[in-house]
Design an enzyme around this catalytic site. Structure first.
Site, PDB file in Angstrom:
ATOM      1  N   LYS A  44      70.330  -6.117  51.973  1.00 16.29           N
ATOM      2  CA  LYS A  44      69.537  -4.759  52.105  1.00 16.29           C
ATOM      3  C   LYS A  44      67.926  -5.307  51.838  1.00 16.29           C
ATOM      4  CE  LYS A  44      73.055  -1.376  50.950  1.00 16.29           C
ATOM      5  NZ  LYS A  44      73.390  -0.141  50.082  1.00 16.29           N
TER       6      LYS A  44
ATOM      7  N   LYS B  66      79.691  -5.460  61.658  1.00 15.69           N
ATOM      8  CA  LYS B  66      80.319  -4.197  60.893  1.00 15.69           C
ATOM      9  C   LYS B  66      79.669  -2.976  61.270  1.00 15.69           C
ATOM     10  CE  LYS B  66      79.237  -3.002  56.864  1.00 15.69           C
ATOM     11  NZ  LYS B  66      79.078  -2.938  55.495  1.00 15.69           N
TER      12      LYS B  66
ATOM     13  N   LYS C 104      76.306   2.579  58.637  1.00 19.31           N
ATOM     14  CA  LYS C 104      75.652   3.969  58.615  1.00 19.31           C
ATOM     15  C   LYS C 104      74.182   3.902  59.186  1.00 19.31           C
ATOM     16  CE  LYS C 104      77.645   6.586  55.078  1.00 19.31           C
ATOM     17  NZ  LYS C 104      77.691   6.596  53.580  1.00 19.31           N
TER      18      LYS C 104
END
Ligand code: AMP
Ligand code: TRP
Length: 335
Positions: free
Chosen positions: A116, A197, A200
């Protein structure tokens, strides 16, 4: 004879954008299935969401939408304590206390942080601290089991390390929890790229199926889902077959059928048939959730009422636990 304590289950989910079928199959479906025999807590982790910048109006909307979606997906507020993290101050307090027993190096090696952080222009301190807040969430409820997708395993392992360290320093205080990860659904892959993966934060059309996508959108996405040139249908761990395997797992979890019966159902059939059946299963599986969601979201006062009951139930567990922790650490507790 004392009766054994009912096992405690705790999990959390961020109100940061619409849920996709990875969240549903990796996490929510197992939370719903586990209701009843254990004591369940499901937390909408708004304090975690602000570790990356959020627009206030969007955050407020997403918190209520997530509550509605969880209830629509089968979380029953009579059987599960469903609440918003920021409504229970003990989470932020617990995070601070645990900050002060956790070495910085333990946070710097978290893979989710590293991933992130790469995407941020300016990395907020909260993003690094994120896993300690998660540890506080889990440990304040004397949690035994944490049902999550594969990507959260490292955070639950860190929580175990923090619990053990605290217990070593101040005496037995925390239950050491374990992650519970299903074999199927633990890592639902992107439909347009089965090596990544489903996430979102990827808004490319075709990447994900959102829980409230229309049947037409679901058809569009599955029609274009990446498969392979091998033209045979079976569950497999071979990376070259990840696309087909992903579709089969989605089918397995939406229909509840066994792998053997699925493989015999598709024996001798082609990818066209596979995609048609997966499309049907996903549309029919999501339809009742989408319909219930539309009804629930029309009544925000009712959502707030449910969340306020959940918060009282959660406070009744977490507040006394924070006092125990503070007492062990040597604070003078307020009278
Ligand atoms: P998050 O959206 O990060 O709050 O994640 C909520 C839950 O969904 C966590 O238990 C995650 O492990 C799970 N999850 C997220 N993405 C996936 C995925 N692609 N496959 C399976 N589980 C997932
Ligand atoms: N970090 C989790 C995720 O992104 C969400 C979360 C916060 C959580 N607190 C938790 C999950 C406690 C399990 C238990 O998916």
């Amino acid at each position: 004879m004392t009766t054994p304590r009912r096992a405690r289950v705790f999990s959390g989910i961020q109100p940061s954008g619409m849920l996709h079928i990875g969240n549903y199959l990796g996490a929510i479906q197992q939370w719903v299935a586990g209701q009843g025999e254990k004591t369940n807590f499901i937390c909408i982790v708004d304090l975690h969401a602000i570790t990356v910048p959020q627009e206030p109006a969007a955050l407020r909307r997403q918190i209520r939408e997530l509550a509605a979606l969880l209830i629509a997906a089968g979380i029953d507020p009579q059987q599960t304590t469903l609440f918003v993290q920021s409504h229970v101050r003990a989470h932020a307090e617990g995070c601070w206390l645990l900050n002060c027993v956790t070495p910085l190096g333990w946070l710097e090696r978290m893979t989710q942080y590293k991933m992130k952080a790469q995407k941020q222009e300016s990395i907020l301190t909260g993003l690094l601290d994120y896993p300690i807040l998660q540890a506080a969430d889990i440990l304040l409820y004397d949690t035994d089991e944490v049902p999550v997708g594969e990507d959260q395993k490292q955070h639950v392992e860190l929580t175990r390390d923090i619990a053990q360290r605290f217990n070593g320093l101040y005496g037995e205080t925390f239950v050491v929890p374990k992650p519970v990860i299903r074999e199927s659904g633990a890592r639902v892959m992107a439909l347009n790229d089965p090596t990544a993966k489903m996430s979102k934060s990827d808004f490319t059309r075709g990447h994900a199926i959102r829980v409230n996508d229309s049947p037409d959108e679901i058809r569009w996405v599955i029609k274009r889902a990446v498969t392979d040139a091998l033209a045979s249908i079976g569950f497999s761990n071979d990376p070259a077959r990840a696309g087909v395997n992903n579709l089969l797992q989605i089918y397995e979890l939406f229909t509840g059928q066994s792998r053997e019966s699925i493989e015999s159902h598709f024996a001798g059939k082609g990818y066209g048939a596979l995609k048609a059946d997966v499309t049907e299963a996903v549309i029919e599986g999501l339809r009742p959730i989408r319909e219930r969601f539309e009804r629930l979201i029309a009544d925000p006062a009712e959502i707030d009422r449910i969340l306020s009951i959940g918060a009282s139930q959660a406070r009744a567990v977490a507040d006394p636990k924070v006092r125990v922790v503070m007492d062990r650490m040597g604070f003078v507790l307020p009278a």
